[in-house]
Design a protein around this motif. Structure first.
Motif, PDB file in Angstrom:
ATOM      1  N   SER A  55       0.837  -1.195   0.000  1.00 51.34           N
ATOM      2  CA  SER A  55       0.000   0.000   0.000  1.00 51.34           C
ATOM      3  C   SER A  55       0.872   1.244   0.000  1.00 51.34           C
ATOM      4  O   SER A  55       2.043   1.205   0.378  1.00 51.34           O
ATOM      5  N   SER A  56       0.290   2.364  -0.455  1.00 54.35           N
ATOM      6  CA  SER A  56       1.029   3.616  -0.579  1.00 54.35           C
ATOM      7  C   SER A  56       1.281   4.242   0.788  1.00 54.35           C
ATOM      8  O   SER A  56       0.414   4.226   1.657  1.00 54.35           O
ATOM      9  N   LYS A  57       2.474   4.809   0.938  1.00 53.45           N
ATOM     10  CA  LYS A  57       2.851   5.517   2.153  1.00 53.45           C
ATOM     11  C   LYS A  57       3.628   6.768   1.776  1.00 53.45           C
ATOM     12  O   LYS A  57       4.145   6.903   0.673  1.00 53.45           O
ATOM     13  N   ALA A  58       3.733   7.716   2.734  1.00 45.78           N
ATOM     14  CA  ALA A  58       4.433   8.975   2.491  1.00 45.78           C
ATOM     15  C   ALA A  58       5.891   8.885   2.906  1.00 45.78           C
ATOM     16  O   ALA A  58       6.260   8.123   3.802  1.00 45.78           O
ATOM     17  N   GLY A  59       6.731   9.671   2.241  1.00 49.46           N
ATOM     18  CA  GLY A  59       8.133   9.811   2.585  1.00 49.46           C
ATOM     19  C   GLY A  59       8.596  11.214   2.226  1.00 49.46           C
ATOM     20  O   GLY A  59       7.777  12.107   1.992  1.00 49.46           O
ATOM     21  N   THR A  89       2.847  -3.059   3.887  1.00 45.57           N
ATOM     22  CA  THR A  89       2.894  -4.442   3.415  1.00 45.57           C
ATOM     23  C   THR A  89       1.792  -5.270   4.082  1.00 45.57           C
ATOM     24  O   THR A  89       1.267  -4.903   5.133  1.00 45.57           O
ATOM     25  N   MET A  90       1.473  -6.374   3.439  1.00 44.46           N
ATOM     26  CA  MET A  90       0.489  -7.304   3.989  1.00 44.46           C
ATOM     27  C   MET A  90       0.829  -8.713   3.509  1.00 44.46           C
ATOM     28  O   MET A  90       1.172  -8.907   2.347  1.00 44.46           O
ATOM     29  N   HIS A  91       0.784  -9.690   4.419  1.00 43.31           N
ATOM     30  CA  HIS A  91       0.920 -11.075   4.010  1.00 43.31           C
ATOM     31  C   HIS A  91       0.053 -11.946   4.915  1.00 43.31           C
ATOM     32  O   HIS A  91      -0.434 -11.491   5.958  1.00 43.31           O
ATOM     33  N   TYR A 121      -4.731 -15.932   8.663  1.00 47.20           N
ATOM     34  CA  TYR A 121      -4.925 -14.573   9.167  1.00 47.20           C
ATOM     35  C   TYR A 121      -3.912 -13.626   8.525  1.00 47.20           C
ATOM     36  O   TYR A 121      -2.865 -14.040   8.029  1.00 47.20           O
ATOM     37  N   LYS A 122      -4.248 -12.343   8.540  1.00 45.57           N
ATOM     38  CA  LYS A 122      -3.456 -11.313   7.859  1.00 45.57           C
ATOM     39  C   LYS A 122      -2.517 -10.628   8.838  1.00 45.57           C
ATOM     40  O   LYS A 122      -2.894 -10.353   9.975  1.00 45.57           O
ATOM     41  N   VAL A 123      -1.294 -10.340   8.358  1.00 49.39           N
ATOM     42  CA  VAL A 123      -0.302  -9.621   9.159  1.00 49.39           C
ATOM     43  C   VAL A 123       0.132  -8.377   8.385  1.00 49.39           C
ATOM     44  O   VAL A 123       0.570  -8.473   7.232  1.00 49.39           O
ATOM     45  N   ASP A 124       0.001  -7.206   9.002  1.00 52.76           N
ATOM     46  CA  ASP A 124       0.404  -5.944   8.378  1.00 52.76           C
ATOM     47  C   ASP A 124       1.801  -5.552   8.828  1.00 52.76           C
ATOM     48  O   ASP A 124       2.223  -5.831   9.954  1.00 52.76           O
ATOM     49  N   GLY A 125       2.530  -4.885   7.949  1.00 49.07           N
ATOM     50  CA  GLY A 125       3.875  -4.407   8.265  1.00 49.07           C
ATOM     51  C   GLY A 125       4.232  -3.233   7.374  1.00 49.07           C
ATOM     52  O   GLY A 125       3.370  -2.619   6.748  1.00 49.07           O
ATOM     53  N   SER A 126       5.520  -2.924   7.308  1.00 53.75           N
ATOM     54  CA  SER A 126       5.968  -1.832   6.445  1.00 53.75           C
ATOM     55  C   SER A 126       7.397  -2.078   6.005  1.00 53.75           C
ATOM     56  O   SER A 126       8.174  -2.749   6.702  1.00 53.75           O
ATOM     57  N   MET A 127       7.743  -1.537   4.836  1.00 53.02           N
ATOM     58  CA  MET A 127       9.125  -1.515   4.366  1.00 53.02           C
ATOM     59  C   MET A 127       9.616  -0.075   4.458  1.00 53.02           C
ATOM     60  O   MET A 127       8.899   0.860   4.091  1.00 53.02           O
TER      61      MET A 127
END
Length: 247
Positions: A55-59, A89-91, A121-127
């Motif tokens: 998903s989109s994120k700001a930087g 992220t999502m997996h 089940y779904k796990v959210d994270g970020s890069m």
């Protein structure tokens, strides 16, 4: 009537040089010169070809440019900036849990064995990605006045990644087990790459020494290969709003 006609002709004749001069500035300003500038930008990162897994994120990015006239109002503008981009992220993960036993009456006999059920089940994270960005823009500016210019530009862009980490917050599994947060580097085989390329395009407005632009950058090469828990490879797309000052 003849007097009015002569006045009109005289007014047109007087305005013609100014109009020709303005038109000349728009396509070939004789005052064009090389200059340095500073730039700060807000980036919105998105993952091309990533589907619902990203998903989109700001930087943001901060840096500088060098604007070099080529011919007429055409120019070449290399730059260098430090950037920090993020991606959501999502997996999916699975866990075997024991179903709630049947509490109905059991009279005599033996209860049937209960088999565990697999729950997805779904796990959210970020890069999180830190590095240097090198845009190489070819552009043209239309000079509507000495202090008002409109820029259009395009060109390749290189991202040189110094840090790329996957971050996952703490979460509770369906069985009630708590998984602690963790962070890890995602460089290497099947992961993040140190170099990726984009194609940049956009338009800007310059008033005096101040500058604002809206830009888009399309990923040309993969930024990341597929990995175990980041299951899709992806290319980096950016939408950028830039503010700057020219010296």
């Amino acid at each position: 009537m003849k007097i009015l006609k002569n006045i009109a002709i005289a007014a047109v004749a007087a305005a013609a040089p100014a109009a020709v001069s303005a038109a000349s500035l728009a396509v070939d300003n004789p005052d064009n010169h090389a200059y340095l500038g500073v730039r700060a930008a807000v980036d919105v990162s998105s993952a091309a070809n990533g589907g619902a897994y990203y998903s989109s994120k700001a930087g943001f990015s901060v840096g500088g440019i060098y604007n070099l006239p080529i011919v007429a109002n055409f120019y070449f503008e290399p730059g260098l900036s430090l950037f920090y981009d993020t991606f959501g992220t999502m997996h999916f993960q699975s866990e075997e849990i024991m179903p709630t036993p049947d509490t109905g009456a059991i009279t005599g006999g033996t209860a049937e064995p209960v088999e565990p059920e697999e729950v997805l089940y779904k796990v959210d994270g970020s890069m999180r990605n830190l590095g240097f960005r090198v845009p190489l823009k070819f552009g043209y500016h239309f000079d509507f006045a000495e202090d008002l210019k409109v820029h259009v530009f395009t060109g390749p862009q290189v991202n040189l990644s110094l840090m790329a980490r996957y971050h996952q917050g703490a979460y509770i599994t369906p069985s009630g087990h708590r998984v602690a947060s963790h962070s890890e580097s995602i460089f290497g085989t099947g992961g993040f790459k140190h170099v990726d390329f984009q194609w940049n395009f956009g338009a800007g407005l310059q008033y005096g020494d101040y500058y604002v632009a809206v830009e888009g950058s399309l990923g040309i090469t993969r930024m990341k290969d597929a990995a175990d828990y980041l299951v899709r490879d992806l290319r980096r797309d950016l939408f950028t709003i830039t503010l700057g000052y020219n010296f």
